[in-house]
Design a protein around this motif. Structure first.
Motif, mmCIF file in Angstrom:
data_model
loop_
_atom_site.group_PDB
_atom_site.id
_atom_site.type_symbol
_atom_site.label_atom_id
_atom_site.label_comp_id
_atom_site.label_asym_id
_atom_site.label_seq_id
_atom_site.Cartn_x
_atom_site.Cartn_y
_atom_site.Cartn_z
ATOM 1 N N ILE A 103 -8.403 1.680 -4.314
ATOM 2 C CA ILE A 103 -7.966 3.185 -4.234
ATOM 3 C C ILE A 103 -8.745 3.829 -3.170
ATOM 4 N N ILE B 45 -5.521 4.171 -13.104
ATOM 5 C CA ILE B 45 -5.473 3.510 -11.710
ATOM 6 C C ILE B 45 -7.065 3.098 -11.188
ATOM 7 N N ILE C 83 -4.273 -3.421 -9.282
ATOM 8 C CA ILE C 83 -4.893 -2.518 -8.183
ATOM 9 C C ILE C 83 -5.985 -3.410 -7.400
ATOM 10 N N VAL D 4 -1.631 -2.635 -4.081
ATOM 11 C CA VAL D 4 -1.524 -3.591 -5.289
ATOM 12 C C VAL D 4 -1.047 -5.034 -4.615
ATOM 13 N N SER E 156 0.904 -1.259 0.056
ATOM 14 C CA SER E 156 0.097 0.110 -0.035
ATOM 15 C C SER E 156 0.798 1.226 0.124
ATOM 16 N N LEU F 29 2.638 2.084 -11.353
ATOM 17 C CA LEU F 29 2.542 3.362 -10.431
ATOM 18 C C LEU F 29 3.916 4.177 -10.323
ATOM 19 N N PRO G 38 -5.855 9.200 -10.510
ATOM 20 C CA PRO G 38 -6.639 7.974 -11.154
ATOM 21 C C PRO G 38 -6.381 8.113 -12.616
ATOM 22 N N THR H 136 -3.504 -3.296 -14.010
ATOM 23 C CA THR H 136 -2.087 -3.391 -13.779
ATOM 24 C C THR H 136 -1.261 -2.481 -14.560
ATOM 25 N N VAL I 204 -3.051 3.749 -2.278
ATOM 26 C CA VAL I 204 -3.373 2.896 -3.429
ATOM 27 C C VAL I 204 -2.755 1.246 -3.140
ATOM 28 N N THR J 297 -9.375 -0.477 -10.040
ATOM 29 C CA THR J 297 -9.305 -1.834 -9.497
ATOM 30 C C THR J 297 -9.173 -2.888 -10.647
#
Length: 390
Positions: free
Chosen positions: A33, A361, A30, A24, A3, A369, A11, A366, A22, A363
C-alpha cells in the motif's frame, strides 16, 4: 499482479492514504500500500480509479436459507407477525430454496461481501457454502422453549452441525423467548468445552422485554398460536437480555443481534459481567419488521465491538452491507465513515476469528478490495455504490 490507484485508500487499520495505490497478487494477497509519491515495489500497470478503496465487507448476520421468502412477507407488521409468517411460509420446494440461496450468495459476492456469519436451522445450504467464493461461519440455531424437550432439540442441532463440518460451524441459541433455561444450560456446557461462537437474536421488539419483565404482551398470543403451554415460565422483573446473561458462557465470543430495544441500563448491566459480548446492527431489517431502529447513539463511545449484518431477504430488499451503512449514516449523521467501515470490516472479522486474513488492507492479508463511488465529503449518499475489485 494488479495495482489499483484511487482518490483515497482506507486501510481501516491506519489513516486513509490520499492518492493511494494497492498492489495485489493473483490470489488477492496485498503486496503493498503506497501513495503516488512512492511507486509500487513491482513494475505493474496501475489502474486509476475515481473513488475510495476499502476492504471487503463482513456480514455477521444473515439467513441464506430464507432467501426464497423475498417479497413474501409484508413490511411493518411487527416481529410477532413476522415470526408467524416465517413459520407458515418457510417450507417450500427444495429446488426453489437452493436456487434462491445460491442467488443470495452471488448477490453478496457482487456487493463486496467476503465473509458471512450465517444462521441455519437445517443443512440445506451445506453444498452452496462449500462451493462459495465467500467465507462462511454457520450458526446452527437451536429453538426449544419447552424445558422437557431441551435435550432432544440440542441433540438435533448437534446432528445438523456435523453435516456442515469441516466448514466453520457452531451451535447457538435463537433468542431468549425461544430457548428454555434448560436448553441455555446445555449450550453453555457445550460452549465451555471447546470453540463455539454464539449469535443470539436480541430485543427486536418491546414485547420481548414485556414478556420477560411481566409475562405480558404479544408473545403470550404467539405461544398460544403455536400450541405451547408456558405455565412454567415466571417473569424475571428485568429485560430479556439481563435475564439470559447469567446463562451464557464466558469462554466464547457472543454476538447480540438487532438490539432494537436495548437500552443504556442493559448495556451497563452487561458490563458488570465477564462476558465477551459483541453487538450487530441490521438496520434495514429493523425498519422492515418493526419500523424502528436501535438506539445506536447509546452504543457509540462505549468501547463496544459493533458489527453489521443484513439479516435475510425475508426481511430486507437486498444483501448489501453498504446499504446498511447508508441507512445508519442517514439516521445518525454524526457517524463517520471511519467508524462505519470499522463496523463493516475489521470488527466483524475479529468476531468471526478471521482478522488475520480479512478486515483491513495490510500487507500479506487477503481482505478483498471494494471501490466506493458517489461519496460526498466522505459521507455515504443515495448515489454511493460499491464495486468489487478483488
Amino acid at each position: 499482479m494488479k495495482s489499483f490507484k484511487a482518490d483515497y485508500v482506507f486501510p481501516v487499520c491506519a489513516d486513509p492514504v490520499k492518492n493511494g495505490i494497492v498492489t495485489v497478487d493473483d490470489y488477492g494477497k496485498i503486496i503493498s500500500i503506497t501513495d503516488e509519491s512512492t511507486p509500487p515495489p513491482i513494475d505493474v500497470p496501475v489502474e486509476t480509479l475515481s473513488g475510495v478503496i476499502v476492504p471487503g465487507f463482513i456480514n455477521t448476520h444473515c439467513h441464506t436459507e430464507l432467501s426464497h421468502l423475498q417479497d413474501k412477507i409484508a413490511q411493518g407488521g411487527g416481529l410477532i407477525n413476522f415470526i408467524k409468517d416465517i413459520l407458515t411460509l418457510r417450507s417450500s420446494d427444495k429446488t426453489d430454496i437452493l436456487a434462491a440461496a445460491e442467488a443470495a450468495d452471488q448477490q453478496m459476492y457482487e456487493n463486496g461481501i467476503v465473509a458471512v456469519g450465517d444462521i441455519s436451522n437445517n443443512s440445506v445450504t451445506v453444498d452452496i457454502k462449500a462451493k462459495s467464493k465467500l467465507y462462511y461461519h454457520t450458526f446452527v440455531e437451536v429453538l426449544g422453549f419447552v424445558p422437557e424437550r431441551a435435550e432432544e432439540m440440542f441433540d438435533n442441532a448437534l446432528k445438523t452441525a456435523e453435516q456442515f463440518k469441516p466448514q466453520s460451524v457452531s451451535i447457538t441459541a435463537h433468542a431468549p423467548y425461544t430457548v428454555s433455561k434448560e436448553l441455555f444450560k446445555l449450550i453453555k456446557k457445550y460452549s465451555d468445552s471447546g470453540e463455539n461462537l454464539l449469535s443470539i437474536h436480541n430485543q427486536e421488539c418491546e414485547d420481548e422485554n414485556k414478556f420477560y419483565r411481566y409475562k405480558l404482551g404479544g408473545f403470550n398470543d404467539l405461544y398460544q398460536h403455536l400450541g405451547i403451554n408456558i405455565d412454567f415460565f415466571r417473569p424475571q422483573a428485568r429485560n430479556s437480555l439481563q435475564s439470559i446473561i447469567p446463562l451464557l458462557t464466558n469462554r466464547q465470543k457472543i454476538l447480540m443481534v438487532h438490539n432494537t430495544c436495548t437500552n443504556l441500563k442493559d448495556i451497563y448491566f452487561i458490563k458488570r459481567f465477564d462476558r465477551k459480548i459483541n453487538w450487530c446492527f441490521c438496520p434495514n431489517a429493523n425498519l422492515y419488521i418493526e419500523k424502528r431502529l436501535p438506539k445506536v447513539d447509546l452504543f457509540i463511545n462505549q468501547g463496544l465491538n459493533i458489527t453489521l449484518g443484513t439479516d435475510s431477504l425475508a426481511s430486507n430488499t437486498k444483501l448489501c452491507i453498504l446499504n446498511e451503512m447508508r441507512t445508519l449514516q442517514q439516521n445518525f449523521p454524526a457517524l463517520s465513515i471511519e467508524t462505519l467501515l470499522e463496523w463493516a470490516t475489521i470488527n466483524g472479522a475479529r468476531f468471526l476469528g478471521i482478522d488475520n486474513e480479512k478486515g483491513t488492507i495490510e500487507t500479506g492479508k487477503t481482505p478483498g478490495l471494494n471501490l466506493l463511488t458517489g461519496l460526498s465529503g466522505f459521507k455515504i449518499t443515495d448515489d454511493t455504490k460499491v464495486k468489487k475489485l478483488v
